[in-house]
Design an enzyme around this catalytic site. Structure first.
Site, PDB file in Angstrom:
ATOM      1  CD  GLN A   1       5.105  -1.331  -4.045  1.00 59.03           C
ATOM      2  OE1 GLN A   1       5.080  -1.358  -5.270  1.00 59.03           O
ATOM      3  NE2 GLN A   1       5.014  -0.215  -3.351  1.00 59.03           N
ATOM      4  CB  SER A   2       1.888  -0.305  -5.134  1.00 58.65           C
ATOM      5  OG  SER A   2       1.159   0.868  -5.429  1.00 58.65           O
ATOM      6  CB  ALA A   3      -0.954  -1.406  -8.902  1.00 61.74           C
TER       7      ALA A   3
ATOM      8  CG  ASP B   1       1.797   4.688   1.339  1.00 62.74           C
ATOM      9  OD1 ASP B   1       1.480   5.607   0.564  1.00 62.74           O
ATOM     10  OD2 ASP B   1       1.960   3.511   0.979  1.00 62.74           O
TER      11      ASP B   1
ATOM     12  CG  HIS C   1       3.359   3.992  -2.118  1.00 63.14           C
ATOM     13  ND1 HIS C   1       2.395   3.150  -1.615  1.00 63.14           N
ATOM     14  CD2 HIS C   1       3.467   3.673  -3.442  1.00 63.14           C
ATOM     15  CE1 HIS C   1       1.926   2.365  -2.578  1.00 63.14           C
ATOM     16  NE2 HIS C   1       2.558   2.668  -3.691  1.00 63.14           N
TER      17      HIS C   1
END
Length: 219
Positions: free
Chosen positions: A24-26, A128, A160
């Protein structure tokens, strides 16, 4: 960080037989970087033995990830995370190119390695503002261009943090979890029946606090 991710993946590949890679994300960004680098090594005849292979995975699930760092750096700049500071963190412009999965997939020298990548499912909230959902759309387009099986799931009005924080704390049926389980349990009738029979998750936080957190969160 990419090397750390690769070492962690290696452990699971050597100890577990049915593998799905998710981030998720990074985490989605780093996992995609590791997959692409490993796919190139796998396609190269110069490296006969590998600790793990990109083709071992049944699917890669990227949640709210950023896959084009040059484009993302401009977006961050407009949000107050200034490009000059981001370049210092990334140790220069060259790193933006090197650690951008979308750009790596679009590179001509990746063509022979593309078939090593697993099926990819990209999840993203349309609201997001930390990492715009077009990051997943553009990455999906790059993957399709090299004939990787890819699906995008975009969630209206989700930010996000909604997908992995507010929604789970809200309780009830979680659409992201349901969509992930649909991938993992695609060919497992018994697991699908258990998923369908699972009771709704209990609410952990009052809605007013979730809405307040949504408003004050910088993400």
């Amino acid at each position: 960080m990419v090397e750390d991710i690769a070492k962690g993946i290696s452990f699971f590949c050597q100890n577990i037989h049915k593998l799905y890679l998710a981030g998720q994300s990074a985490g989605a960004h780093l996992a995609a970087c590791a997959l692409i680098e490993q796919a190139k090594k796998e396609a190269s005849e110069e490296i006969p033995t590998l600790a793990w292979r990109a083709s071992q995975f049944k699917a890669f699930l990227g949640i709210s990830g950023g896959y084009n760092l040059p484009a993302l750096s401009h977006h961050f700049h407009t949000r107050g995370f200034y490009r000059s500071f981001f370049l210092r963190v990334m140790e220069g412009e060259e790193s933006l190119q090197k650690y951008s999965p979308e750009l790596g997939v679009r590179s001509p020298d990746f063509q022979n390695a593309a078939h090593m990548l697993p099926a990819t499912i990209l999840f993203h909230g349309r609201a997001d503002y930390s990492i715009p959902f077009l990051a997943s759309v553009d990455f999906a387009d790059a993957l399709r261009f090299v004939h990787v099986q890819v699906t995008t799931k975009l969630y209206p009005e989700k930010t996000h943090t909604d997908l992995f924080l507010q929604d789970p704390m809200r309780g009830g049926q979680n659409q992201l979890v349901a969509d992930i389980l649909a991938v993992v349990h695609a060919n497992d009738r018994e697991a699908q029946e258990k998923d369908a029979a699972a009771p709704p998750r209990r609410r952990m936080v009052p809605e007013c606090l979730l809405q307040l957190a949504r408003k004050v969160s910088p993400f």
